[in-house]
Design an enzyme around this catalytic site. Structure first.
Site, PDB file in Angstrom:
ATOM      1  N   GLY A 119       0.653  -1.335   0.284  1.00 49.16           N
ATOM      2  CA  GLY A 119      -0.114   0.072  -0.085  1.00 49.16           C
ATOM      3  C   GLY A 119       0.784   1.177   0.136  1.00 49.16           C
ATOM      4  O   GLY A 119       0.277   2.335   0.140  1.00 49.16           O
ATOM      5  N   GLY A 127       2.650   2.288  -2.492  1.00 47.91           N
ATOM      6  CA  GLY A 127       2.478   2.875  -3.782  1.00 47.91           C
ATOM      7  C   GLY A 127       3.492   2.510  -4.832  1.00 47.91           C
ATOM      8  O   GLY A 127       3.685   2.955  -6.214  1.00 47.91           O
ATOM      9  N   LYS A 128       3.913   1.204  -4.621  1.00 39.78           N
ATOM     10  CA  LYS A 128       5.148   0.871  -5.535  1.00 39.78           C
ATOM     11  C   LYS A 128       4.474   0.398  -7.028  1.00 39.78           C
ATOM     12  O   LYS A 128       4.937   0.737  -8.050  1.00 39.78           O
ATOM     13  CB  LYS A 128       5.576  -0.580  -5.051  1.00 39.78           C
ATOM     14  CG  LYS A 128       6.153  -0.718  -3.700  1.00 39.78           C
ATOM     15  CD  LYS A 128       6.782  -2.121  -3.173  1.00 39.78           C
ATOM     16  CE  LYS A 128       5.617  -3.040  -2.962  1.00 39.78           C
ATOM     17  NZ  LYS A 128       4.760  -2.662  -1.734  1.00 39.78           N
ATOM     18  N   SER A 129       3.175  -0.135  -7.098  1.00 35.75           N
ATOM     19  CA  SER A 129       2.663  -0.543  -8.090  1.00 35.75           C
ATOM     20  C   SER A 129       2.233   0.615  -8.853  1.00 35.75           C
ATOM     21  O   SER A 129       2.450   0.834  -9.914  1.00 35.75           O
ATOM     22  CB  SER A 129       1.426  -1.569  -7.833  1.00 35.75           C
ATOM     23  OG  SER A 129       1.700  -2.600  -7.397  1.00 35.75           O
ATOM     24  N   SER A 182       9.863  -6.741  -0.962  1.00 34.27           N
ATOM     25  CA  SER A 182      11.499  -6.968  -0.539  1.00 34.27           C
ATOM     26  C   SER A 182      11.615  -6.482   0.879  1.00 34.27           C
ATOM     27  O   SER A 182      12.465  -5.564   0.863  1.00 34.27           O
ATOM     28  CB  SER A 182      12.150  -6.548  -1.692  1.00 34.27           C
ATOM     29  OG  SER A 182      11.683  -5.135  -2.271  1.00 34.27           O
TER      30      SER A 182
HETATM   31  N1  LIG Z   1       1.805 -12.124   4.145  1.00 36.39           N
HETATM   32  C1  LIG Z   1       1.746 -10.932   3.271  1.00 36.39           C
HETATM   33  N2  LIG Z   1       2.756 -10.158   3.373  1.00 36.39           N
HETATM   34  C2  LIG Z   1       2.776  -9.188   2.274  1.00 36.39           C
HETATM   35  N3  LIG Z   1       2.041  -9.025   1.446  1.00 36.39           N
HETATM   36  C3  LIG Z   1       1.270 -10.322   1.204  1.00 36.39           C
HETATM   37  C4  LIG Z   1       0.957 -11.215   2.196  1.00 36.39           C
HETATM   38  N4  LIG Z   1       0.021 -12.066   1.751  1.00 36.39           N
HETATM   39  C5  LIG Z   1      -0.472 -11.624   0.493  1.00 36.39           C
HETATM   40  N5  LIG Z   1       0.290 -10.557   0.205  1.00 36.39           N
HETATM   41  C6  LIG Z   1       0.161  -9.859  -1.092  1.00 36.39           C
HETATM   42  O1  LIG Z   1       1.233 -10.004  -1.815  1.00 36.39           O
HETATM   43  C7  LIG Z   1       1.688  -9.037  -2.220  1.00 36.39           C
HETATM   44  C8  LIG Z   1       3.561  -9.089  -2.024  1.00 36.39           C
HETATM   45  O2  LIG Z   1       4.322  -9.762  -2.715  1.00 36.39           O
HETATM   46  P1  LIG Z   1       5.544  -9.564  -2.985  1.00 36.39           P
HETATM   47  O3  LIG Z   1       6.110 -10.668  -3.951  1.00 36.39           O
HETATM   48  O4  LIG Z   1       5.802  -8.097  -3.348  1.00 36.39           O
HETATM   49  O5  LIG Z   1       6.140  -9.736  -1.377  1.00 36.39           O
HETATM   50  S1  LIG Z   1       7.744 -10.037  -1.016  1.00 36.39           S
HETATM   51  O6  LIG Z   1       8.575  -8.946  -1.631  1.00 36.39           O
HETATM   52  O7  LIG Z   1       8.002 -11.533  -1.461  1.00 36.39           O
HETATM   53  O8  LIG Z   1       7.843  -9.842   0.549  1.00 36.39           O
HETATM   54  C9  LIG Z   1       1.328  -7.734  -1.727  1.00 36.39           C
HETATM   55  O9  LIG Z   1       1.019  -6.836  -2.517  1.00 36.39           O
HETATM   56  P2  LIG Z   1       1.427  -5.130  -2.428  1.00 36.39           P
HETATM   57  O10 LIG Z   1       0.092  -4.759  -1.721  1.00 36.39           O
HETATM   58  O11 LIG Z   1       1.278  -4.907  -3.875  1.00 36.39           O
HETATM   59  O12 LIG Z   1       2.771  -4.816  -1.866  1.00 36.39           O
HETATM   60  C10 LIG Z   1      -0.093  -8.264  -0.990  1.00 36.39           C
HETATM   61  O13 LIG Z   1      -1.185  -7.946  -1.820  1.00 36.39           O
HETATM   62  N1  LIG Z   2       1.414   9.662  -3.901  1.00 42.56           N
HETATM   63  C1  LIG Z   2       1.014   8.424  -4.061  1.00 42.56           C
HETATM   64  N2  LIG Z   2       1.880   7.733  -4.826  1.00 42.56           N
HETATM   65  C2  LIG Z   2       1.400   6.291  -4.928  1.00 42.56           C
HETATM   66  N3  LIG Z   2       0.198   5.918  -4.545  1.00 42.56           N
HETATM   67  C3  LIG Z   2      -0.503   6.700  -3.808  1.00 42.56           C
HETATM   68  C4  LIG Z   2      -0.230   8.135  -3.555  1.00 42.56           C
HETATM   69  N4  LIG Z   2      -1.369   8.819  -2.827  1.00 42.56           N
HETATM   70  C5  LIG Z   2      -2.299   7.758  -2.925  1.00 42.56           C
HETATM   71  N5  LIG Z   2      -1.864   6.647  -3.222  1.00 42.56           N
HETATM   72  C6  LIG Z   2      -2.748   5.408  -3.245  1.00 42.56           C
HETATM   73  O1  LIG Z   2      -1.947   4.254  -2.639  1.00 42.56           O
HETATM   74  C7  LIG Z   2      -2.287   3.074  -3.064  1.00 42.56           C
HETATM   75  C8  LIG Z   2      -1.024   2.496  -3.219  1.00 42.56           C
HETATM   76  O2  LIG Z   2      -1.399   1.010  -3.705  1.00 42.56           O
HETATM   77  P1  LIG Z   2      -0.470   0.332  -4.459  1.00 42.56           P
HETATM   78  O3  LIG Z   2       0.152   0.914  -5.727  1.00 42.56           O
HETATM   79  O4  LIG Z   2      -1.209  -1.033  -4.722  1.00 42.56           O
HETATM   80  O5  LIG Z   2       0.780  -0.038  -3.235  1.00 42.56           O
HETATM   81  P2  LIG Z   2       1.805  -1.516  -3.437  1.00 42.56           P
HETATM   82  O6  LIG Z   2       1.998  -1.762  -4.616  1.00 42.56           O
HETATM   83  O7  LIG Z   2       3.010  -0.787  -2.731  1.00 42.56           O
HETATM   84  O8  LIG Z   2       1.194  -2.324  -2.442  1.00 42.56           O
HETATM   85  C9  LIG Z   2      -3.248   3.278  -4.299  1.00 42.56           C
HETATM   86  O9  LIG Z   2      -4.648   3.219  -3.921  1.00 42.56           O
HETATM   87  C10 LIG Z   2      -2.698   4.724  -4.620  1.00 42.56           C
HETATM   88  O10 LIG Z   2      -3.837   5.492  -5.361  1.00 42.56           O
END
Ligand SMILES: Nc1ncnc2c1ncn2[C@@H]1O[C@H](COP(=O)(O)OS(=O)(=O)O)[C@@H](OP(=O)(O)O)[C@H]1O
Ligand SMILES: Nc1ncnc2c1ncn2[C@@H]1O[C@H](COP(=O)(O)OP(=O)(O)O)[C@@H](O)[C@H]1O
Length: 198
Positions: A36, A38-40, A107
Site C-alpha cells: 500500500g 505505492g510501488k505498483s 522485498s
Molecule cells: N503475508 C503477506 N505479506 C505481505 N504481502 C502479502 C501477504 N500475503 C499476501 N500479500 C500480497 O502479496 C503482495 C506482496 O508480494 P511480494 O512478492 O511483493 O512480497 S515479498 O517481496 O516477497 O515480500 C502484496 O502486494 P502489495 O500490496 O502490492 O505489496 C499483497 O497483496
Molecule cells: N503519492 C502517492 N503515490 C502512490 N500511491 C498513492 C499516492 N497517494 C495515494 N496513493 C494510493 O495508494 C495506494 C497504493 O497502492 P499500491 O500502488 O497497490 O501499493 P503497493 O504496490 O506498494 O502495495 C493506491 O490506492 C494509490 O492510489
C-alpha cells in the site's frame, strides 16, 4: 548449484550493442516499501512516462509474478528470499537485454535486496524506497489486506506481524504519504535524466 558440466555461451551481440541500439542505459529501478506504499501505482506511471520518452522498459510486479513464475512461493522469510532472488535474476536478464526494468516487490529484507544489488554493476541498481507510514498505508488498504491481517485472517503480514527493514542507503526516497503521485513520477524520471540513464 546443482548443475555441473555447463559452460557459458557468448553472444555476438551484447548488452552494449543493445543499449546503443535503444539509445539508453538499462538500469533496474528496484521499488521497495510496505504493502500500500505505492510501488505498483508509481511504477505503472513511471513505465508510462518512460514509454512516452521512447525508453524501452518492462515492469515486474509482485502480485503478477506470483501468479506465474513464483506461484509456488508463499510469504515465509525463506519464500520471500527465493522470490526476490528469482526477480533479481530476471531483472538481470532484462538488464542484459537493454531494458529499463521496474520491479515492484515489498522485498522486506535488507539482505535479500543487497543480494539482488550484487548481481548488477554499481550504477545499474537503483533502489527506490516508496516511504510511507504504516498508518497511512493501512488507511489506504487498497486490497483490504491490512484489515484481514489485523483480524488474524492473514498471518505474517508485512508491517503487522512480519518485518519491513527500511533501506539504509537507497538511491531514491519517494515519500508517497507527503508528495503527489505526479511529483513522485517527476522525481524518478528526473533522477534518470540527470544521471544520464536515459
Ligand atoms: N503475508 C503477506 N505479506 C505481505 N504481502 C502479502 C501477504 N500475503 C499476501 N500479500 C500480497 O502479496 C503482495 C506482496 O508480494 P511480494 O512478492 O511483493 O512480497 S515479498 O517481496 O516477497 O515480500 C502484496 O502486494 P502489495 O500490496 O502490492 O505489496 C499483497 O497483496
Ligand atoms: N503519492 C502517492 N503515490 C502512490 N500511491 C498513492 C499516492 N497517494 C495515494 N496513493 C494510493 O495508494 C495506494 C497504493 O497502492 P499500491 O500502488 O497497490 O501499493 P503497493 O504496490 O506498494 O502495495 C493506491 O490506492 C494509490 O492510489
Amino acid at each position: 548449484m546443482k548443475s555441473t558440466n555447463i559452460t557459458w555461451h557468448e553472444s555476438k551481440v551484447g548488452k552494449t550493442e543493445r543499449q546503443q541500439l535503444k539509445k539508453h542505459q538499462s538500469p533496474v529501478l528496484w521499488f521497495t516499501g510496505l504493502s500500500g506504499s505505492g510501488k505498483s501505482t508509481l511504477s505503472v506511471e513511471v513505465e508510462k512516462a518512460l514509454y512516452e520518452l521512447g525508453v524501452h522498459s518492462y515492469r515486474l510486479d509482485g502480485d503478477n509474478v506470483r501468479h506465474g513464475l513464483n506461484k509456488n512461493l508463499g510469504f515465509s522469510p525463506e519464500d520471500r528470499a527465493e522470490n526476490i532472488r528469482r526477480i533479481g535474476e530476471v531483472a538481470k536478464l532484462m538488464n542484459d537485454a537493454g531494458l529499463v526494468t521496474l520491479t515492484a516487490f515489498i522485498s522486506p529484507y535488507r539482505e535479500d535486496r543487497d543480494q539482488a544489488r550484487e548481481l548488477f554493476e554499481d550504477e545499474e541498481f537503483i533502489e527506490v524506497y516508496t516511504k510511507c507510514s504504516l498508518e497511512e498505508a493501512e488507511s489506504r488498504d487498497p486490497k483490504g489486506l491490512y484489515k484481514k491481517a489485523r483480524s488474524g485472517e492473514i498471518k505474517g503480514f508485512t508491517g503487522i506481524d512480519a518485518p519491513y527493514e527500511e533501506p539504509n542507503a537507497p538511491e531514491l526516497i519517494v515519500e508517497t504519504d507527503k508528495n503527489t503521485l505526479e511529483d513522485s513520477v517527476r522525481q524518478v524520471i528526473q533522477y534518470l535524466q540527470e544521471n544520464k540513464y536515459i
